[in-house]
Design an enzyme around this catalytic site. Structure first.
Site, PDB file in Angstrom:
ATOM      1  CB  CYS A  11      19.735 -20.833  -8.530  1.00  0.00           C
ATOM      2  SG  CYS A  11      20.989 -21.231  -7.468  1.00  0.00           S
ATOM      3  N   GLY A  19      24.328 -24.999  -7.817  1.00  0.00           N
ATOM      4  CA  GLY A  19      24.937 -23.918  -8.599  1.00  0.00           C
ATOM      5  C   GLY A  19      25.785 -24.644  -9.333  1.00  0.00           C
ATOM      6  CG  HIS A  68       3.739  18.487 -17.461  1.00  0.00           C
ATOM      7  ND1 HIS A  68       4.417  18.642 -18.650  1.00  0.00           N
ATOM      8  CD2 HIS A  68       2.519  18.559 -17.863  1.00  0.00           C
ATOM      9  CE1 HIS A  68       3.471  18.673 -19.728  1.00  0.00           C
ATOM     10  NE2 HIS A  68       2.205  18.661 -19.246  1.00  0.00           N
TER      11      HIS A  68
END
Length: 804
Positions: free
Chosen positions: A751, A701, A420
């Site tokens: 990346c 990288g 709830h």
């Protein structure tokens, strides 16, 4: 239905457009029975009293006018809410049943018992208001439900109490807030055969992620016994997440998350005086998952069928009969919160500075808020609540609605995502952290705290007022780019937050984050548990892997599921998963890791990346990584996953790694598997053409490449001024490998942190002709815009040269 004057109608004779006659709940049950039972979804039979029966009850007892007067006095401020509610409910409870109506209820009950073949059939008696379960109002828990009702007298008494519950304090306040006329809302009563879930299990499921609105998952909560404990949030249930787009393939089991809840108690049948009662669960029940994989997938497929029929996300209650093992749907209603949000709008909260973490639980919503605590133990004390405070309590039920509306945020000891407290918090737009365990013991009235729901599935309570920022972006206004803009993601718990970003996939998913946070055990310790000498580590492993006979399966399952949650966000776009890239000192910190890791002076340049995968020191651990990737792509179905090998020092090493991968079921090219390599060592650049013969693509990288090009340890504070990803030597390396990859026909992206930290760096990458740029989510919007500008400048420059 034949008309609105009928007082009793069977579920199979109503549909969802009969809300005015039988309310949303009962209309939906009829819709399910008529349209979805032919598709294999089971719904318990039953009947409903109509709105005509309700008005007849009022008219026969001459109480409609008195209700109107009482409401008018309250609205005029002449009476309090509690006083008004009590007076109206008393009118209902002291009223008499009209003979023809009570006879009709008795007759229908007898017929239902005969249909099922059981005298004095146990039924559920549920309230169904004619304004509930609408697209913009859930009315969650506003009226009463009575379970295990067994004879005519008990049934009529339960029905009378259902009528009275239309005027509970919370229902009156809710209708007033939503603008509903109290005397134009009627109540229908649903009488439905009970499912023996007291001997089995039950729960709630949503066909949408309730916190982020991610529409490609089904979220299932499950607990032992009757479902009231799950709905009311008085028990911490199990949770499962299933990826919807792959459910059509019956050979797959696309379960992308499992979380075992405490399930400390269960509701079962009681006596005549007390039809239901709670009892403690057994140690076995608490330690076991309520649902196996087949059951989870079955329920998820039912959720998709129901959603497809209704044409909107759905909130569904289910029950499993403990005698037959069969599943039933006992309620279905439209989800009213996430489905109403503007899909193009992305609001991002970032916590900059925070105090000590005090508590953690389930995050409801995605906001952050600081404020003062107001601890309320029972509803008797709600008058002491200070408006705008953070409500802290053990659990909530519909009686708490008036005070919840006055809160700035909510924190509870108990409850799951379908409790709830969670449902109401979402509807009110409040951040909430539920199921903390002991918030009422740790926090105190007047204390300053920060409630953070912006860090993934887990919500955190921090001491003091945190420094945070919020940004709102309309993703439809972002420019398009030829260069693919992808995401760097690591945390499966936070991945769904970013589903609205128009990214081109995941450029880097960090496997080691999943291992370090969701698994925490060194894979070699699981592969060689019998020979593990560390007794404390063995004990921890036993606790973490409870329920797994084969402990290595724990690693495979959790890694596959964690990566699946990342891949699901962008499916069917590519998700590049980097194999583990811990350093030895990081691996040693995992449970049981110290026995398997050498001690190195410089782990940054030591036994890491590709060199581990074929080494006897880690080969068996790597086999578990491969098994997890195999399960991720095969059993779960995420064939959009590309595998990436980090820190591969030589072409010979590349060949060794690919051979070991193939031996473990991950052969490059088989079943469409692509294998990329990180470009982070100068040798990867110098021999790019040779590396391209063995890999399908490169991902630069920039951090490690900068470190090794400039000879600067990226973690060395004294040399931080020398570490520069935009140094001419580093940029030469990057431009050279991009050109070589292009000539070799291999995909190449980046990346590293450079595009995220220095968006202008994106212009350089575009000029070099890079295929993709992968950035952290909070940098996506800025980098996307920078890339679009760079492409436009490049196009304009090209047009100028052509004209000249």
């Amino acid at each position: 239905m034949n008309g609105t004057t009928e007082q009793i109608v069977w579920f199979e004779n109503v549909r969802r457009d009969n809300v005015a006659e039988v309310g949303g709940k009962n209309a939906s049950l009829g819709e399910l029975i008529q349209n979805l039972t032919p598709k294999g979804i089971a719904v318990p039979p039953g009947f409903a009293t109509t709105s005509a029966a309700y008005w007849h009850y009022l008219d026969s007892n001459d109480i409609k006018g008195r209700i109107a007067s009482l409401i008018a006095e309250w609205q005029a401020g002449k009476a309090g809410l509690a006083e008004t509610g009590t007076a109206i409910r008393t009118l209902f409870l002291h009223a008499d049943w009209p003979d023809e109506l009570s006879d009709a209820v008795r007759k229908a009950y007898a017929e239902l018992s005969a249909r099922v073949g059981s005298g004095n059939l146990a039924v559920a008696v549920r309230s169904s208001a004619t304004a509930e379960d609408l697209a913009d109002a859930s009315f969650a828990g506003q009226q009463e439900t009575f379970l295990n009702v067994r004879d005519e007298k008990a049934l009529l008494n339960a029905c009378r109490q259902c009528y009275a519950s239309l005027f509970t304090d919370r229902a009156i306040a809710y209708r007033q807030a939503k603008g509903f006329d109290h005397l134009k809302v009627a109540l229908s009563i649903g009488v439905q055969q009970m499912v023996r879930s007291d001997l089995g299990s039950s729960g709630v499921m949503f066909s949408i992620d309730t916190e982020t609105g991610f529409d490609k998952v089904v979220v299932i909560n499950a607990a032992w016994g009757l479902g009231e404990n799950v709905v009311k949030g008085t028990v911490d249930p199990d949770e499962y997440q299933v990826f919807k787009p792959l459910l059509k393939n019956t050979s797959l089991r696309p379960i992308i998350a499992r979380k075992r809840g405490g399930k400390e108690k269960k509701m079962v049948y009681g006596s005549t005086c007390e039809p239901t009662r709670n009892v403690p669960t057994s140690k076995f029940e608490r330690a076991s998952f309520v649902l196996d994989d087949d059951a989870v997938v079955t329920l998820a497929r039912w959720a998709v069928l129901i959603e497809d029929h209704y044409g909107c996300p759905m909130d569904i209650e289910w029950a499993r009969d403990g005698e037959t093992g069969k599943f039933f749907i006992v309620q279905a209603r439209p989800e009213t919160v996430q489905s109403a949000r503007k899909l193009s709008e992305l609001k991002n909260y970032v916590v900059k500075r925070k105090g000590n973490m005090l508590l953690a639980g389930l995050a409801i919503g995605d906001a952050v808020l600081s404020g003062r605590v107001c601890l309320i133990e029972t509803t008797k004390d709600i008058d002491t609540f200070v408006d705008g405070s953070i409500l802290v309590t053990a659990t909530t039920d519909p009686d708490w609605m008036p005070v919840m509306k006055r809160a700035a945020a909510i924190v509870t000891d108990h409850g799951g995502r379908t409790s709830h407290a969670a449902i109401v918090s979402r509807e009110l737009g409040l951040p909430a952290v539920v199921g903390t365990g002991n918030a009422t013991q740790i926090l105190h009235t007047g204390g300053e705290i920060t409630v953070s729901c912006a860090e993934g599935d887990e919500g955190f309570i921090y001491d003091g007022s945190a420094d945070y920022e919020v940004e709102t972006v309309d993703v439809t206004e972002l420019p398009t780019t030829r260069t693919e803009i992808m995401l760097n993601l690591a945390n499966p718990a936070a991945a769904f937050r970013w589903w609205r970003l128009p990214c081109d996939g995941i450029g880097l998913a960090r496997m080691e984050f999943v291992i370090g946070n969701a698994i925490r055990i060194h894979p070699m310790a699981l592969a060689h548990l019998d020979s593990l000498k560390d007794a404390d580590a063995k004990h921890q492993i036993e606790e973490l892997t409870a329920g797994y006979d084969v402990k290595a399966d724990f690693f495979v399952d959790h890694l596959a599921c964690g990566l699946a949650r990342l891949a699901a966000v962008v499916y069917p776009k590519p998700a590049i998963v980097r194999l583990s890239d811990f350093k030895t000192n990081e691996y040693a910190k995992l449970v049981g890791g110290r026995e398997f890791e050498p001690s190195e002076e410089n782990p940054m340049l030591g036994f890491r990346g590709a060199s581990r995968y074929y080494s006897p020191r880690y080969r068996d651990g790597f086999a578990l990584e491969c098994r997890a990737i195999g399960k991720l792509r095969g059993e779960l179905g995420f064939d959009n996953v590309i595998v990436m090998v980090p820190f591969c020092r030589s072409v010979e090493e590349a060949q060794k790694v690919l051979k070991v991968m193939a031996e473990n079921g991950l052969a490059r090219g088989q079943d469409g598997l692509k294998v990329y390599v990180m470009c982070e060592i100068p040798s990867n650049v110098i021999l790019a053409k040779e590396f391209a013969d063995h890999f399908d693509g490169f991902s630069i990288g920039s951090n490690d490449l900068t470190q090794l090009t400039l000879g600067v340890d990226r973690d060395a504070g004294e040399l931080s001024d020398l570490f520069d990803e935009q140094d001419p030597a580093v940029k030469w390396m990057i431009s050279h490998v991009i050109a070589e990859a292009g000539r070799s026909g291999a995909k190449i992206g980046i990346c590293g942190q450079a595009p995220s930290d220095h968006p202008d760096f994106a212009s350089f990458l575009v000029d070099c002709g890079i295929d993709s740029i992968s950035v952290s989510p909070d940098s996506f919007v800025t980098v996307k815009r920078k890339v679009a500008e760079a492409e436009q400048r490049k196009d304009e420059a090209g047009m100028s040269q052509h004209t000249a």
